[in-house]
Every structure is written in C-alpha cells, then in structure tokens.
Design an enzyme around this catalytic site. Structure first.
Site, PDB file in Angstrom:
ATOM      1  CG  HIS A   1       0.003  21.116  14.780  1.00 28.81           C
ATOM      2  ND1 HIS A   1       1.342  21.206  15.347  1.00 28.81           N
ATOM      3  CD2 HIS A   1      -0.634  20.114  15.600  1.00 28.81           C
ATOM      4  CE1 HIS A   1       1.687  20.502  16.240  1.00 28.81           C
ATOM      5  NE2 HIS A   1       0.467  19.679  16.603  1.00 28.81           N
TER       6      HIS A   1
ATOM      7  CG  ASN B   1       2.776  17.209  17.908  1.00 31.78           C
ATOM      8  OD1 ASN B   1       2.918  18.334  17.932  1.00 31.78           O
ATOM      9  ND2 ASN B   1       1.710  16.837  18.255  1.00 31.78           N
TER      10      ASN B   1
ATOM     11  CB  CYS C   1      -0.490  21.927  19.039  1.00 29.46           C
ATOM     12  SG  CYS C   1       0.258  20.475  19.909  1.00 29.46           S
TER      13      CYS C   1
HETATM   14  N1  COA Z   1       3.473   1.119  19.364  1.00 29.52           N
HETATM   15  C1  COA Z   1       2.929  -0.063  19.339  1.00 29.52           C
HETATM   16  N2  COA Z   1       1.368  -0.161  19.587  1.00 29.52           N
HETATM   17  C2  COA Z   1       0.894   0.971  19.973  1.00 29.52           C
HETATM   18  C3  COA Z   1       1.327   2.328  20.291  1.00 29.52           C
HETATM   19  C4  COA Z   1       2.874   2.129  20.030  1.00 29.52           C
HETATM   20  N3  COA Z   1       3.598   3.106  20.091  1.00 29.52           N
HETATM   21  N4  COA Z   1       0.633   3.145  20.953  1.00 29.52           N
HETATM   22  C5  COA Z   1      -0.572   2.359  21.091  1.00 29.52           C
HETATM   23  N5  COA Z   1      -0.376   1.243  20.408  1.00 29.52           N
HETATM   24  C6  COA Z   1      -1.315   0.086  20.401  1.00 29.52           C
HETATM   25  C7  COA Z   1      -2.651   0.544  21.298  1.00 29.52           C
HETATM   26  O1  COA Z   1      -2.509  -0.222  22.486  1.00 29.52           O
HETATM   27  C8  COA Z   1      -3.702  -0.250  20.517  1.00 29.52           C
HETATM   28  O2  COA Z   1      -3.664  -1.796  20.812  1.00 29.52           O
HETATM   29  P1  COA Z   1      -4.873  -2.686  21.160  1.00 29.52           P
HETATM   30  O3  COA Z   1      -5.831  -2.549  19.647  1.00 29.52           O
HETATM   31  O4  COA Z   1      -4.307  -4.095  21.232  1.00 29.52           O
HETATM   32  O5  COA Z   1      -5.602  -2.023  22.311  1.00 29.52           O
HETATM   33  C9  COA Z   1      -3.470  -0.088  19.146  1.00 29.52           C
HETATM   34  O6  COA Z   1      -2.109   0.278  18.942  1.00 29.52           O
HETATM   35  C10 COA Z   1      -4.511   0.855  18.519  1.00 29.52           C
HETATM   36  O7  COA Z   1      -4.500   2.052  19.245  1.00 29.52           O
HETATM   37  P2  COA Z   1      -4.994   3.274  18.787  1.00 29.52           P
HETATM   38  O8  COA Z   1      -4.968   4.388  19.634  1.00 29.52           O
HETATM   39  O9  COA Z   1      -6.512   3.140  18.467  1.00 29.52           O
HETATM   40  O10 COA Z   1      -4.257   3.658  17.600  1.00 29.52           O
HETATM   41  P3  COA Z   1      -4.570   4.725  16.507  1.00 29.52           P
HETATM   42  O11 COA Z   1      -4.839   4.339  15.178  1.00 29.52           O
HETATM   43  O12 COA Z   1      -5.758   5.789  16.925  1.00 29.52           O
HETATM   44  O13 COA Z   1      -3.125   5.662  16.613  1.00 29.52           O
HETATM   45  C11 COA Z   1      -2.474   7.828  17.393  1.00 29.52           C
HETATM   46  C12 COA Z   1      -3.003   6.407  17.755  1.00 29.52           C
HETATM   47  C13 COA Z   1      -2.150   8.405  18.659  1.00 29.52           C
HETATM   48  C14 COA Z   1      -1.201   7.643  16.434  1.00 29.52           C
HETATM   49  C15 COA Z   1      -3.691   8.546  16.620  1.00 29.52           C
HETATM   50  O14 COA Z   1      -4.786   8.218  17.536  1.00 29.52           O
HETATM   51  C16 COA Z   1      -3.370   9.998  16.633  1.00 29.52           C
HETATM   52  O15 COA Z   1      -2.601  10.370  16.026  1.00 29.52           O
HETATM   53  N6  COA Z   1      -4.350  10.673  17.340  1.00 29.52           N
HETATM   54  C17 COA Z   1      -4.090  12.162  17.097  1.00 29.52           C
HETATM   55  C18 COA Z   1      -3.000  12.592  17.930  1.00 29.52           C
HETATM   56  C19 COA Z   1      -2.748  14.194  17.876  1.00 29.52           C
HETATM   57  O16 COA Z   1      -2.310  14.496  16.681  1.00 29.52           O
HETATM   58  N7  COA Z   1      -2.406  14.588  19.017  1.00 29.52           N
HETATM   59  C20 COA Z   1      -1.925  15.943  19.088  1.00 29.52           C
HETATM   60  C21 COA Z   1      -3.008  16.983  18.442  1.00 29.52           C
HETATM   61  S1  COA Z   1      -2.115  18.349  18.643  1.00 29.52           S
END
Ligand code: COA
Length: 319
Positions: free
Chosen positions: A246, A276, A112
């Site tokens: 970003h 993204n 990214c």
């Molecule tokens: N829809 C519904 N539920 C979802 C889901 C979706 N698309 N994706 C994951 N979940 C669920 C998970 O299974 C988890 O369920 P559980 O509690 O029963 O296990 C719950 O939601 C929470 O998951 P978690 O991964 O802890 O959520 P989060 O608050 O961390 O959000 C992201 C997930 C990916 C949005 C977040 O971690 C994030 O943005 N991370 C950075 C990603 C990023 O920027 N990457 C690129 C960098 S360049």
C-alpha cells in the site's frame, strides 16, 4: 485450480497537484512532505471526474489487457470508501457505465485495504466455479473528503482507480489471501460523516488521523502479515520477486521491505507520483509495474495493505 490475474488497468485524474502547489495553500513545504512521506505529487479529480469514472477507465484497461469484453464479465466487485452515491452501490453504477447486464455487482468498504478484500472475495468466486471473468477494482476520490486546509492530512492523499480481471487457471495464480480487521482502532483514522449521523454531517466532516499512532501500528501489523503470508505458503523471503505495498508513506514501505530483507529495487513504488490513493494504491502500483515491464509472468508477488478500521490484508500471487 487457481484464479489468475489475466489483465490489469489503472486510471488517474487529469489534474496533477504538486507539493509546490500545496505550499501556496497550506503552511507546508515540499521538503517536509518529501522527507516525511515520499510524496511529490498526486492526481486530484476535476471537471466531472468521479470514483465511478476512474473505476470505468481502470476497468476498461484491465478488460482490454485480459482480452475480454463487457459480455464476458460475470462478477463486479468494487472496493471503495468514496462511492459516487450511497446506493445503487458502486458496482452497479460501474456495471451501467460498462454496459454489463445481469451479473452480480457490489461494492465493499475496507478503507485502504478494500482492494485486497475485493481480490480475496473475487478469488473465492473463481475458485468455487461461480465466476470465469471477475472484474475486481479499487477506486477512490479521497480528495472529496479531505479538509484542504488541514496540512496534516491534505498533503497525503490522491485519487485514482486500479483494476484486475481474474480468470480460472490450472497454473498459479493467487496462492493465498489473508484478511484482518480490528475495530478497536476506529478512532485513529476515520471519516465520521454518514447516514447514521444525520443528513447534514458530511459537509462538516473530513478525514481525521492520529498520524504517529497509525504509523506505529501500520509498521508492526504489516511486518506481521507478511510473515503470516510466507508461513502459510511455506515460503521464505527469498522466494519473493516483488513487494507491492500500500502506497501510504515511503517510510512505512521501507520498514516493511527491511523486515523482509528485500532491496528497495524489488519494491514497487508509486507513492511519489500518486500519494495515498487508499484502496486504489495496490492495483495501480501493480498495473504500473506490469506495464513498464518490471513485473513479468511467473514472478512471485506479495501484495499488502493497511487502512482505517483498522483493516489489513495481503495476497501472495504468482503473476
Ligand atoms: N507540513 C509541515 N509541517 C507539518 C505538516 C505539513 N504538511 N503536517 C504536520 N506538520 C507538523 C506538525 O504540526 C508537527 O509540528 P509540531 O512538532 O510543531 O507540533 C510536526 O510537523 C510533526 O508532526 P507529526 O505528526 O509528529 O509528524 P510525523 O513525523 O508523524 O509525520 C505523518 C506525519 C502523517 C507523515 C506520519 O505520521 C504518517 O505517515 N503516519 C501514517 C499515515 C498513514 O499512513 N495513514 C494512512 C494509513 S492507510
């Protein structure tokens, strides 16, 4: 002498996939995606669109905005993690599409952060007098390497390309760029398939991410690099007109803006419309804000990105 952004451009695939569309294919909801990421829709390639075709569209727009033609371009750098083929490199493939001959053309891969890396390299070429019209692009089709059955990743990404033309100028210009990487984080965000893994690996691989951990490191790292950038230029937060972050997640963007004490009105936001788009996100956000008249000549811009590697970087730009 500085290098100055003479023109910007972007190109998005025709097809739009909304959160409601994804509700039909994976176990997710519009509400979950919006609240956790800020994303409402993304553009996804179809009908023969590729990273190359998106880069071409963005490049043509940027060249038109800069008032230059193919014969003027003397350097092409494409940041991408999803090139159309292993080689010739994406820069050469784009060069052929644009009918440009002879100038150096290459791609670089920094996930990214690829556009910021490419901008920094292009800046060095212009500053050393080796380029007078450098075409710098970030283009990506992550939709091709995402598992569309994995709700944790497929809702996050989109495709697109953004471009700028850099020219030498006595007026600022790119004031500084700052690049970093730490491969110790390679297991938090990756796509494993590749030549070294054997010919058949790519089909079985998809983007893998430990979202929580990526989130935590991204917030801290981006907070640090904006401070580093301001300090290097002996500037304070109040000198900035615009943050162009970003576009991965609205919560990461808000955390960085808060650290800078910037109102969200000074932050270019496209994550809701683009998702993204990896290395394409910063140049596309820049182009959106330039074309809709938000960013004006003379504004002080802070561009920053973070991605797999980890890689991260920033650029301070007087537009
Ligand atoms: N829809 C519904 N539920 C979802 C889901 C979706 N698309 N994706 C994951 N979940 C669920 C998970 O299974 C988890 O369920 P559980 O509690 O029963 O296990 C719950 O939601 C929470 O998951 P978690 O991964 O802890 O959520 P989060 O608050 O961390 O959000 C992201 C997930 C990916 C949005 C977040 O971690 C994030 O943005 N991370 C950075 C990603 C990023 O920027 N990457 C690129 C960098 S360049």
């Amino acid at each position: 002498m500085y290098s100055r952004i003479a023109g910007t451009g972007r190109c998005l695939p025709k097809k739009v996939v909304t959160n409601a569309d994804l509700e039909k294919t994976v176990d997710t909801t519009d509400e979950w995606i919006r609240t956790r990421t800020g994303i409402e829709r993304r553009h996804i390639v179809s009908d023969g669109e590729t990273t190359g075709s998106l880069c071409e569209g963005a490049a043509r727009e940027a060249m038109a905005a800069a008032g230059v033609g193919p014969d003027d371009i003397d350097l092409i750098i494409v940041g991408t993690t999803t090139p159309d083929q292993v080689f010739p490199n994406m820069g050469c493939l784009l060069q052929e599409r644009l009918g440009i001959h002879g100038c150096p053309a290459f791609s670089l891969e920094a996930a990214c952060t690829g556009f910021i890396y490419a901008l920094s390299v292009g800046d060095q070429f212009v500053l050393s007098g080796k380029s007078r019209n450098a075409l710098i692009i970030g283009g990506e089709t992550l939709s091709n390497i995402v598992d569309w059955n994995d709700r944790a990743t497929c809702v996050l990404f989109g495709d697109g390309a953004g471009a700028v033309v850099l020219q030498p100028s006595e007026e600022a210009g790119i004031l500084s760029t700052h690049l970093h990487a730490d491969g110790a984080y390679k297991d938090l965000l990756y796509f494993e398939g590749g030549v070294g893994k054997g010919r058949d690996t790519i089909a079985g691989c998809a983007v893998q991410m430990k979202g929580n951990e990526v989130f935590r490191v991204a917030v801290n790292t981006l907070g640090a690099i904006v401070e580093e950038t301001l300090e290097a230029n002996k500037m304070t937060r109040s000198d900035l007109d615009w943050l162009i972050p970003h576009q991965a997640n609205i919560r990461i963007i808000k955390a960085t803006a808060k650290k800078l004490g910037m109102s969200m009105d000074q932050v270019v936001q496209t994550v809701q419309d683009h998702g993204n788009t990896s290395t394409a996100s910063v140049p596309m956000a820049l182009d959106v804000a330039v074309r809709d008249g938000q960013i004006k000549r003379g504004d002080m811009l802070l561009l920053e990105a973070f991605g797999g590697g980890f890689t991260w970087g920033s650029a301070l730009v007087r537009y």
